[in-house]
Design a protein around this motif. Sequence first.
Motif, mmCIF file in Angstrom:
data_model
loop_
_atom_site.group_PDB
_atom_site.id
_atom_site.type_symbol
_atom_site.label_atom_id
_atom_site.label_comp_id
_atom_site.label_asym_id
_atom_site.label_seq_id
_atom_site.Cartn_x
_atom_site.Cartn_y
_atom_site.Cartn_z
ATOM 1 N N ALA A 160 -12.825 8.890 2.237
ATOM 2 C CA ALA A 160 -13.272 9.851 3.254
ATOM 3 C C ALA A 160 -12.094 10.586 3.870
ATOM 4 O O ALA A 160 -12.206 11.767 4.237
ATOM 5 C CB ALA A 160 -14.067 9.131 4.342
ATOM 6 N N LEU A 161 -10.964 9.896 3.969
ATOM 7 C CA LEU A 161 -9.775 10.521 4.550
ATOM 8 C C LEU A 161 -9.089 11.438 3.530
ATOM 9 O O LEU A 161 -8.730 12.570 3.849
ATOM 10 C CB LEU A 161 -8.800 9.428 5.013
ATOM 11 N N ALA A 162 -8.936 10.959 2.318
ATOM 12 C CA ALA A 162 -8.304 11.767 1.271
ATOM 13 C C ALA A 162 -9.085 13.060 1.028
ATOM 14 O O ALA A 162 -8.502 14.100 0.697
ATOM 15 C CB ALA A 162 -8.198 10.959 -0.020
ATOM 16 N N ALA A 163 -10.400 13.007 1.230
ATOM 17 C CA ALA A 163 -11.243 14.188 1.000
ATOM 18 C C ALA A 163 -10.974 15.292 2.020
ATOM 19 O O ALA A 163 -11.344 16.453 1.792
ATOM 20 C CB ALA A 163 -12.717 13.793 1.051
ATOM 21 N N GLN A 164 -10.324 14.944 3.136
ATOM 22 C CA GLN A 164 -10.050 15.930 4.188
ATOM 23 C C GLN A 164 -8.728 16.670 3.970
ATOM 24 O O GLN A 164 -8.341 17.511 4.781
ATOM 25 C CB GLN A 164 -10.066 15.241 5.554
ATOM 26 N N LEU A 165 -8.051 16.367 2.866
ATOM 27 C CA LEU A 165 -6.780 17.006 2.550
ATOM 28 C C LEU A 165 -7.006 18.211 1.646
ATOM 29 O O LEU A 165 -7.760 18.143 0.678
ATOM 30 C CB LEU A 165 -5.862 15.996 1.852
ATOM 31 N N LYS A 166 -6.376 19.331 1.976
ATOM 32 C CA LYS A 166 -6.476 20.525 1.143
ATOM 33 C C LYS A 166 -5.794 20.288 -0.198
ATOM 34 O O LYS A 166 -4.862 19.481 -0.307
ATOM 35 C CB LYS A 166 -5.779 21.717 1.818
ATOM 36 N N GLU A 167 -6.210 21.016 -1.210
ATOM 37 C CA GLU A 167 -5.491 20.979 -2.478
ATOM 38 C C GLU A 167 -4.079 21.528 -2.250
ATOM 39 O O GLU A 167 -3.901 22.570 -1.620
ATOM 40 C CB GLU A 167 -6.219 21.805 -3.540
ATOM 41 N N GLY A 168 -3.082 20.806 -2.728
ATOM 42 C CA GLY A 168 -1.693 21.153 -2.457
ATOM 43 C C GLY A 168 -1.152 20.513 -1.194
ATOM 44 O O GLY A 168 0.039 20.617 -0.904
ATOM 45 N N GLY A 169 -2.036 19.830 -0.447
ATOM 46 C CA GLY A 169 -1.634 19.174 0.794
ATOM 47 C C GLY A 169 -0.952 17.841 0.545
ATOM 48 O O GLY A 169 -0.959 17.305 -0.567
ATOM 49 N N ARG A 170 -0.334 17.307 1.602
ATOM 50 C CA ARG A 170 0.424 16.052 1.502
ATOM 51 C C ARG A 170 -0.122 15.016 2.484
ATOM 52 O O ARG A 170 -0.520 15.347 3.597
ATOM 53 C CB ARG A 170 1.914 16.278 1.848
ATOM 54 N N ILE A 171 -0.113 13.768 2.053
ATOM 55 C CA ILE A 171 -0.480 12.653 2.915
ATOM 56 C C ILE A 171 0.663 11.646 2.869
ATOM 57 O O ILE A 171 1.204 11.358 1.803
ATOM 58 C CB ILE A 171 -1.829 12.035 2.467
ATOM 59 N N VAL A 172 1.069 11.157 4.041
ATOM 60 C CA VAL A 172 2.215 10.245 4.137
ATOM 61 C C VAL A 172 1.767 8.971 4.846
ATOM 62 O O VAL A 172 1.172 9.034 5.932
ATOM 63 C CB VAL A 172 3.386 10.888 4.911
ATOM 64 N N ALA A 173 2.055 7.823 4.248
ATOM 65 C CA ALA A 173 1.604 6.549 4.809
ATOM 66 C C ALA A 173 2.547 5.427 4.409
ATOM 67 O O ALA A 173 3.264 5.517 3.411
ATOM 68 C CB ALA A 173 0.192 6.237 4.322
ATOM 69 N N VAL A 174 2.516 4.350 5.204
ATOM 70 C CA VAL A 174 3.276 3.130 4.916
ATOM 71 C C VAL A 174 2.354 2.181 4.149
ATOM 72 O O VAL A 174 1.420 1.623 4.724
ATOM 73 C CB VAL A 174 3.769 2.441 6.212
ATOM 74 N N PHE A 175 2.604 2.023 2.859
ATOM 75 C CA PHE A 175 1.789 1.122 2.043
ATOM 76 C C PHE A 175 2.354 -0.296 2.130
ATOM 77 O O PHE A 175 3.515 -0.520 1.806
ATOM 78 C CB PHE A 175 1.767 1.586 0.587
ATOM 79 N N MET A 176 1.505 -1.225 2.554
ATOM 80 C CA MET A 176 1.936 -2.604 2.727
ATOM 81 C C MET A 176 1.445 -3.484 1.578
ATOM 82 O O MET A 176 0.311 -3.367 1.127
ATOM 83 C CB MET A 176 1.402 -3.149 4.060
#
Length: 217
Positions: A160-176
């Motif tokens: 649901a969160l990834a779907a809110q990102l535009k094509e060409g957009g970036r998502i940054v997170a701390v993967f544990m």
Amino acid sequence: MTDFATRRRMMVDTQVRPSDVTKFPIIEAMLTVPRELFVPDAQRDVAYADAMIDLGDGRAMLEPRTLAKMLDAAAIDGDEMVLDVGSGLGYSAAVAARMGELVVAVEEVPDLAEEAQTLLMDQGADNAVLHHGALAEGAAEHGPYDVILIQGGVEQVPDALAAQLKEGGRIVAVFMDGALGTVRVGRKSASGLSWRQVFNATAPVLPGFARERAFSL
């Protein structure tokens, strides 16, 4: 009386710049936003320490170094919309608001959300909007977004969160992965998200971002 302005400069000079973060918008934002106002009152003396700050309920505010390097990896432009997930008391949103066109800060803890709204208004962050709701659901009504920043640990990013990102957009997170973590940047294309590792960091896993555990007898 504590000289927070001096501590702010020291934070940038000893934690941010030595981490190879040199982009002017990030430096300017972190030199300007009064971090001490965006932490619990009892934590103000350690607002500029190179450490996470406890927000209660298993939540924490990321270290200045980690946030700065995440912003560096996100490469926010002045005309971009940013979704800041798990913004706590609003510091990361206030910093990002000095870099992008609009920031939507998502916070699900009622007390944190209410205080963040007040702090952002008091600091004149007119281009930052507080959205009270589940972190894992984001804020689809304001999207899609050019950049999504997740202010805490994740084991997986909800669809649901990834779907809110535009094509060409970036998502940054701390993967544990257990006690170990790496910050990754995902770029969205027509075929989905492609991830690359950027640097090591740790953070408590946010509610709604843990991997489902397989049940076994």
